[in-house]
Enzyme design. Sequence first.
Site, PDB file in Angstrom:
ATOM      1  N   GLU A  35       0.104  -1.258   5.765  1.00  0.00           N
ATOM      2  CA  GLU A  35       1.182  -0.733   6.625  1.00  0.00           C
ATOM      3  C   GLU A  35       0.936   0.723   6.973  1.00  0.00           C
ATOM      4  O   GLU A  35       1.151   1.150   8.104  1.00  0.00           O
ATOM      5  CB  GLU A  35       2.544  -0.880   5.918  1.00  0.00           C
ATOM      6  CG  GLU A  35       3.752  -0.606   6.811  1.00  0.00           C
ATOM      7  CD  GLU A  35       4.140   0.864   6.931  1.00  0.00           C
ATOM      8  OE1 GLU A  35       4.853   1.223   7.887  1.00  0.00           O
ATOM      9  OE2 GLU A  35       3.729   1.673   6.072  1.00  0.00           O
ATOM     10  N   ASP A  79       0.828  -1.211   0.000  1.00  0.00           N
ATOM     11  CA  ASP A  79       0.000   0.000   0.000  1.00  0.00           C
ATOM     12  C   ASP A  79       0.862   1.261   0.000  1.00  0.00           C
ATOM     13  O   ASP A  79       2.043   1.227   0.359  1.00  0.00           O
ATOM     14  CB  ASP A  79      -0.974   0.004   1.182  1.00  0.00           C
ATOM     15  CG  ASP A  79      -0.274  -0.001   2.537  1.00  0.00           C
ATOM     16  OD1 ASP A  79       0.795  -0.631   2.663  1.00  0.00           O
ATOM     17  OD2 ASP A  79      -0.784   0.648   3.473  1.00  0.00           O
TER      18      ASP A  79
END
Length: 488
Positions: free
Chosen positions: A191, A123
Amino acid sequence: MRILKYLVLVILALATFMVARTVLVLPSAEPVKLQMPETIPSELDRIANNLSMAITYKTISHGLNVPPDDVAFRGFREFLSATYPLAHTAMERETINDYSLMYRWPSNGISNRKPIAFLAHMDVVPVPAHGLNDWQHDPYAGVIDDEGVLWGRGAMDDKGILISMMEAVERLISTGFAPDRDIYFLFGHDEELGGDKGAAVMASMLKERGIHLAWAVDEGSAMVEGAIPGVQSPVALISLGEKGSVSLKFSAEDEGGHSSAPKGFTAASLAARAGYLVMENPYPLVLDEYLEAFITSVAPEMDFSKRIAIANLWATRPLLTDQLAQNPTIAAFMHTTTAFTMMKSGTKTNILPQYGEAVVNYRIHPRDTVAGVVERAKELVGDARIKVAQLGGREATSMSSTSGEGYLMLAETIAETFGPIPTAPTLTVQGTDARHYTGVADDVYRFMPFVFQPDDLKRIHGTNESIRVDALAAQVVFFENLIKKAAN
Ligand SMILES: [Zn+2]
């Protein structure tokens, strides 16, 4: 007269001793320069094109309440399978919580060493609409310009690393390499939102399956140039742990009234006083074993006056502690920091407020705990009229070893790939997925094989995130070297 003579002798002896000790810290013959590993031009293009493609998938973490973009994450996953066919044949892949990816590259069975893990995340943070115009290229187009720079969100954080890992695996398999221990590649999908649905779940799955890693490596630290005062050469910083964090809200209530007849303290001044008291009593600054290892590692690159101070810590420790703490970045490594960040109280200039609050944000050093921070604040404030409430709270991780297999292999691979630059341990002050793996690995390190120029720090999560294509190719060589060293 005799005393004076004696004193001069003592001073001379001490000076000789200090200089002699300094000689133990020999200066580098000349400033160490980074050597870029050699890469084949056609490889360079392929690697760059693959990262360029990876950037086009908008795997954005918008927020905890916004579900991941199914099409983007699915697309990215399929892109990985199509781009790295050898890796996807040799490795097993599981999809965790719909989007995170757990790869296992099984051992050839020759050794029985504990498995290791390479961590990265898929991400990226969003590009705010107001900042879009400042980008030199579309942040999701993966433009490679004529100067050999690849632009886009995730180029550094963290798709550049993820792609470098996959490139290294693909290339190693094509040469017939098979690891002699299990290697995991654990790619989280959240994350940037704390990793609770990705890394945390993968870590608990490893635990349930009885898999314990020798070590894991993630983002969070890197090579730096021009960032350490007095050090010219690049330095490879391997982070051993992460600070924790907690915020405390100090609040007070009062019956209020008109400001023409005050009774002394108001709800506003009580809250402010609490914030002031904790700020007035900062955590002690400590030049601990880790910071000592850090300054000792970079000492050969410093001038004589600094080397003499570092070589004689028995005498200079208090002075050096004060000096190092002048730099807020270094001070953050030396203690739990306190930042008085918010205040709320009052509605009108002539009304005694009925409520006041002050918020202090703490970044917790591994030697302290959340409970300890709360306890200490209550003692410092010591006032029944002030309530202390805890907002959030994340413990610091433990510190990984500087003598463990993982640290030594990282240091050796850095030297092998980038030349004999100094390697030093450090502490990460922001959060990464790595902390979730603390309980399932003997050691967890944070190191990206990338040189941060002072300018680069604001590009991460900021505008014009980019990477030089030759630096990207060097990352691939680093991961290849590390895998060969760790599993051959
Ligand atoms: Zn990241």
